[in-house]
Write a protein that holds these residues in place. Structure first.
Motif, PDB file in Angstrom:
ATOM      1  N   GLU A   9      48.861  42.167  48.946  1.00 39.07           N
ATOM      2  CA  GLU A   9      47.602  41.128  48.958  1.00 39.07           C
ATOM      3  C   GLU A   9      47.947  40.348  50.154  1.00 39.07           C
ATOM      4  O   GLU A   9      46.908  39.966  50.825  1.00 39.07           O
ATOM      5  CB  GLU A   9      47.452  40.585  47.741  1.00 39.07           C
ATOM      6  CG  GLU A   9      46.840  41.236  46.484  1.00 39.07           C
ATOM      7  CD  GLU A   9      46.889  40.778  45.200  1.00 39.07           C
ATOM      8  OE1 GLU A   9      46.158  41.076  44.394  1.00 39.07           O
ATOM      9  OE2 GLU A   9      47.910  39.598  44.970  1.00 39.07           O
ATOM     10  N   GLY A  81      42.908  35.617  43.114  1.00 41.44           N
ATOM     11  CA  GLY A  81      43.207  36.927  43.208  1.00 41.44           C
ATOM     12  C   GLY A  81      44.074  37.831  42.480  1.00 41.44           C
ATOM     13  O   GLY A  81      44.319  39.096  42.310  1.00 41.44           O
ATOM     14  N   TYR A  86      37.174  39.579  43.248  1.00 46.27           N
ATOM     15  CA  TYR A  86      37.315  39.642  45.021  1.00 46.27           C
ATOM     16  C   TYR A  86      36.946  38.283  45.427  1.00 46.27           C
ATOM     17  O   TYR A  86      37.196  38.083  46.800  1.00 46.27           O
ATOM     18  CB  TYR A  86      36.119  40.620  45.181  1.00 46.27           C
ATOM     19  CG  TYR A  86      36.255  42.028  44.915  1.00 46.27           C
ATOM     20  CD1 TYR A  86      37.624  42.695  45.562  1.00 46.27           C
ATOM     21  CD2 TYR A  86      35.896  42.858  43.742  1.00 46.27           C
ATOM     22  CE1 TYR A  86      37.837  43.955  45.110  1.00 46.27           C
ATOM     23  CE2 TYR A  86      36.155  44.052  43.511  1.00 46.27           C
ATOM     24  CZ  TYR A  86      37.145  44.703  44.038  1.00 46.27           C
ATOM     25  OH  TYR A  86      37.680  45.901  43.899  1.00 46.27           O
ATOM     26  N   TYR A  89      40.129  36.795  46.631  1.00 48.18           N
ATOM     27  CA  TYR A  89      40.468  37.352  47.892  1.00 48.18           C
ATOM     28  C   TYR A  89      39.567  36.622  48.922  1.00 48.18           C
ATOM     29  O   TYR A  89      40.304  36.139  50.031  1.00 48.18           O
ATOM     30  CB  TYR A  89      40.378  38.845  47.946  1.00 48.18           C
ATOM     31  CG  TYR A  89      41.229  39.407  46.827  1.00 48.18           C
ATOM     32  CD1 TYR A  89      42.608  39.131  46.456  1.00 48.18           C
ATOM     33  CD2 TYR A  89      40.760  40.530  46.061  1.00 48.18           C
ATOM     34  CE1 TYR A  89      43.234  39.604  45.495  1.00 48.18           C
ATOM     35  CE2 TYR A  89      41.652  41.053  45.237  1.00 48.18           C
ATOM     36  CZ  TYR A  89      42.979  40.791  44.916  1.00 48.18           C
ATOM     37  OH  TYR A  89      43.695  41.252  44.205  1.00 48.18           O
ATOM     38  N   ALA A  90      38.287  36.552  48.761  1.00 50.30           N
ATOM     39  CA  ALA A  90      37.691  36.114  49.892  1.00 50.30           C
ATOM     40  C   ALA A  90      37.903  34.541  50.326  1.00 50.30           C
ATOM     41  O   ALA A  90      37.842  34.261  51.392  1.00 50.30           O
ATOM     42  CB  ALA A  90      36.082  36.043  49.250  1.00 50.30           C
TER      43      ALA A  90
END
Length: 320
Positions: A9, A81, A86, A89-90
């Protein structure tokens, strides 16, 4: 990891942040770091009346801690995450995008080379004055090429590699912490009457945060030198010239980079109308117009190296 992200990641989000920077560049309006600079100026104006060390520490905490905490909360609220969300993550990727400055390094320096290639010294002087603190009003081609090349080498660490390092350690909040601390050093870390005491904390904290990234950057410059002779030269310059430089972290980065490029940098530069003789950096010919682009390519290639290593580490951990 402090960021709660897996190694894969981290590699993915690093790549996403760099790609966002390449596609979008700096925000033309409402850039967060511009707003932070105004906040920092207001804090300094309020606290730096007696120029005390304690006021500088308090100013640093007021400027950096709340925003880093908010970044941490945002990443956590979005899922961090860890649950496959998502949004988490963004948040990490966008925070990295706001902090990294790879494209801006190109946009601020390559036009200087273009102006010099056209023989447009006034334009080249103006462009250079936007990125360095030295006087450029009477600078010639060699002076401008040297200033731009030095800026690229040093800011490759400050605007790109230090940010990527702290992102790997602590995700988006780590990138925020590093860039805000680095910005305060640029604003307050001067050794003059106004900032000698007040800016001491900002300078020392930035030194600590940059201690590992700067040396990894210097090592990367050595490794990316195409010839064995060049690698030995870059290593020699790093080990022998860096200790003489005033900054414990800029010295390794700039001496290694100058050696990698086979250039002679450092030396005389004009600040506030006075010629300052700085320690030498590198070995070789003085910087010329084409060397600005060579320095940019070294920074770009180092970014690719770091991303490649992040992916190797991530995939290695995943399949181990």
């Amino acid at each position: 990891m402090l960021n709660g992200l897996s190694a894969v990641e981290i590699a993915l989000l690093m790549t996403a942040g760099v790609l966002l920077d390449a596609l979008l560049g700096e925000a033309r309006r409402w850039h967060p770091l511009v707003g932070f600079g105004r906040l920092a100026a207001l804090i300094e104006k309020t606290l730096n009346r007696r120029g005390g060390y304690a006021h500088g520490v308090l100013g640093w905490l007021l400027a950096v801690a709340p925003l880093t905490w908010l970044a941490w909360l945002a990443a956590g609220a979005a899922g961090d995450g860890g649950d496959g969300g998502y949004a988490g993550y963004a948040v990490h990727a966008v925070l990295l995008y706001f902090c990294i400055g790879l494209r801006s390094l190109r946009e601020h320096n390559v036009p200087i080379a273009d102006a010099l290639a056209r023989g447009d010294l006034p334009q080249a002087r103006w462009l250079t004055s936007r990125i360095v603190s030295r006087d450029t009003r009477d600078a010639g081609e060699a002076d401008l090429a040297k200033a731009s090349t030095e800026s690229l080498l040093e800011n490759g660490n400050d605007a790109v590699f230090g940010t990527l390092f702290w992102f790997a350690v602590a995700g988006g909040p780590g990138a925020i912490l590093f860039r805000l601390a680095n910005t305060l050093d640029a604003m307050w870390g001067y050794r003059n009457a106004r900032y000698l005491r007040y800016g001491w904390a900002a300078a020392r904290i930035d030194d600590v945060l940059n201690l590992i990234p700067a040396r990894l950057t210097a090592l990367s410059y050595v490794l990316l030198t195409p010839t064995l002779t060049g690698k030995r030269r870059a290593w020699h310059c790093w080990r022998t010239q860096a200790p003489a430089w005033s900054s414990p972290n800029a010295g390794p980065v700039m001496s290694s980079g100058a050696g990698a490029l086979g250039l002679s940098l450092g030396g005389a530069a004009v600040y506030d109308g006075e010629v300052e003789q700085r320690p030498p950096l590198g070995i070789g010919q003085p910087a010329a117009t084409a060397d600005i682009v060579r320095a940019w390519r070294l920074v770009r290639n180092t970014t690719a190296l770091w991303l490649g290593l992040a992916w190797l580490a991530g995939l290695g951990a995943h399949y181990a």
